[in-house]
Write a protein that holds these residues in place. Structure first.
Motif, short mmCIF file in Angstrom:
data_model
loop_
_atom_site.label_atom_id
_atom_site.label_comp_id
_atom_site.label_asym_id
_atom_site.label_seq_id
_atom_site.Cartn_x
_atom_site.Cartn_y
_atom_site.Cartn_z
N GLU A 239 0.82 -1.21 0.00
CA GLU A 239 0.00 0.00 0.00
C GLU A 239 0.86 1.26 0.00
O GLU A 239 0.47 2.28 -0.58
N LYS A 240 2.03 1.18 0.61
CA LYS A 240 2.94 2.33 0.61
C LYS A 240 3.39 2.67 -0.79
O LYS A 240 3.71 3.83 -1.10
N GLN A 241 3.40 1.67 -1.67
CA GLN A 241 3.78 1.88 -3.07
C GLN A 241 2.55 2.02 -3.96
O GLN A 241 2.62 1.81 -5.18
N ASP A 242 1.41 2.37 -3.32
CA ASP A 242 0.14 2.62 -4.02
C ASP A 242 -0.44 1.37 -4.68
O ASP A 242 -1.23 1.47 -5.64
N GLY A 243 -0.07 0.20 -4.17
CA GLY A 243 -0.66 -1.03 -4.66
C GLY A 243 -1.89 -1.41 -3.86
O GLY A 243 -2.18 -0.82 -2.81
N LYS A 244 -2.61 -2.43 -4.35
CA LYS A 244 -3.81 -2.90 -3.67
C LYS A 244 -3.55 -4.31 -3.12
O LYS A 244 -3.11 -5.19 -3.87
N ALA A 245 -3.84 -4.49 -1.84
CA ALA A 245 -3.61 -5.79 -1.21
C ALA A 245 -4.52 -5.98 -0.02
O ALA A 245 -5.00 -5.00 0.58
N VAL A 246 -4.76 -7.24 0.31
CA VAL A 246 -5.54 -7.60 1.49
C VAL A 246 -4.86 -8.79 2.15
O VAL A 246 -4.27 -9.63 1.45
N PHE A 247 -4.90 -8.85 3.47
CA PHE A 247 -4.33 -9.99 4.19
C PHE A 247 -5.42 -10.94 4.63
O PHE A 247 -6.45 -10.51 5.19
N ILE A 248 -5.20 -12.23 4.40
CA ILE A 248 -6.11 -13.28 4.86
C ILE A 248 -5.28 -14.36 5.55
O ILE A 248 -4.43 -14.99 4.92
N LYS A 249 -5.52 -14.55 6.83
CA LYS A 249 -4.78 -15.56 7.58
C LYS A 249 -5.28 -16.95 7.22
O LYS A 249 -6.50 -17.19 7.16
N ALA A 250 -4.35 -17.88 6.98
CA ALA A 250 -4.75 -19.26 6.67
C ALA A 250 -3.58 -20.20 6.90
O ALA A 250 -2.43 -19.87 6.61
N ASP A 251 -3.89 -21.39 7.40
CA ASP A 251 -2.94 -22.49 7.51
C ASP A 251 -3.19 -23.41 6.33
O ASP A 251 -4.25 -24.04 6.22
N VAL A 252 -2.23 -23.51 5.41
CA VAL A 252 -2.45 -24.26 4.18
C VAL A 252 -2.62 -25.76 4.41
O VAL A 252 -3.09 -26.47 3.52
N ALA A 253 -2.25 -26.23 5.58
CA ALA A 253 -2.40 -27.65 5.88
C ALA A 253 -3.83 -28.02 6.29
O ALA A 253 -4.14 -29.21 6.45
N VAL A 254 -4.69 -27.02 6.45
CA VAL A 254 -6.07 -27.24 6.92
C VAL A 254 -7.03 -26.97 5.77
O VAL A 254 -7.15 -25.84 5.29
#
Length: 256
Positions: A51-66
């Motif tokens: 976001e500091k570089q004017d990009g678009k992002a979202v965080f989603i927490k996930a354990d890939v083993a589940v």
């Protein structure tokens, strides 16, 4: 125009290291990025960098083993940005360096759960979504340990050989439906994981660079940013005829 302008990209394990560099590169090349990790603090830091570089992002927490968490991750990614065009299955762990016959079963099980089962679950969910969206590109993180053996790292080696196998099968089964699947096989890269392996090997008597640089014909280990360049290119239309490949990015390591 960036290599992936207008696309949506998911990067697992993007709270640090190669995953973080890849998420930042995707954004720099015009993609909207879904950052995912089990480490929420690291993931949010990656989003802030984008976001500091004017990009678009979202965080989603996930354990890939589940399985349920992987399914929820893909659903939330689509809810956030409407579709899924690119995915990088980067989440992985190294485990302990232990002689083959002394490997603890819990070490084996956890490495296989994250590195191999996790990649399998992500591939299934990502491909299902990409079939709905009309195609896409996926890059799995294998390793030079997916091409050759390393004493003391049997579970990790097995998991990464498995990732290369899953990559080939997914590419064969879904190529005609517009989905490309490749794996990359990094050598020594300047990350926390490499530091952990060097520490286990030497007990901290020498630095990671002192141990690892001479092992690579190019004379040094790589950077996460160098790996990210390859990943994003593979997910772009510039790599439209590349699928089912297991590509070393290793400074010549496996050429020895």
């Amino acid at each position: 125009m960036g290599m992936v302008s207008g696309k949506t990209a998911l990067v697992t394990g993007s709270g640090a290291g190669i995953g973080r560099a890849t998420a930042v590169k995707f954004a720099a090349e015009g993609a909207k990025v879904v950052v995912s990790d089990v480490n929420a603090e690291g993931g949010e830091e990656t989003v802030a960098m984008i976001e500091k570089q004017d990009g678009k992002a979202v965080f989603i927490k996930a354990d890939v083993a589940v399985s349920d968490e992987v399914d929820a991750l893909i659903a939330k990614a689509v809810e956030s940005f409407g579709r899924l065009d690119c995915a990088c299955n980067n989440a992985g762990i190294e485990g302990k360096i232990v002689p083959f016959i002394e490997q603890p079963l819990d070490n084996f099980d956890r490495i296989i759960a994250v590195n191999l089962r996790g990649t399998f679950l992500c591939l299934q969910a990502e491909i299902r979504q990409m079939l709905k969206d009309g195609g896409g590109a996926i890059v799995n993180l294998a390793s030079v340990a997916g091409l050759i053996g390393f004493p003391g790292l049997a579970p990790y080696v097995a998991s990464k050989h498995g990732v290369n196998g899953l990559t080939k099968n997914a590419a064969l089964e879904y190529g005609k439906q517009g989905i490309r699947v490749n794996a990359i096989c990094p050598g020594g890269i300047d990350t926390r994981m490499l530091d952990s392996l060097a520490e286990q090997s030497t007990g901290g008597e020498i630095t990671t660079r002192e141990m690892m640089d001479p092992l690579h014909p190019i004379g040094r280990i790589g950077t996460p940013e160098e790996v990210a360049e390859l990943i994003v290119w593979l997910c772009s239309d510039r790599a439209s005829f590349v699928t089912g490949a297991n590509i070393p990015i290793d400074g010549g390591f496996v050429a020895q």
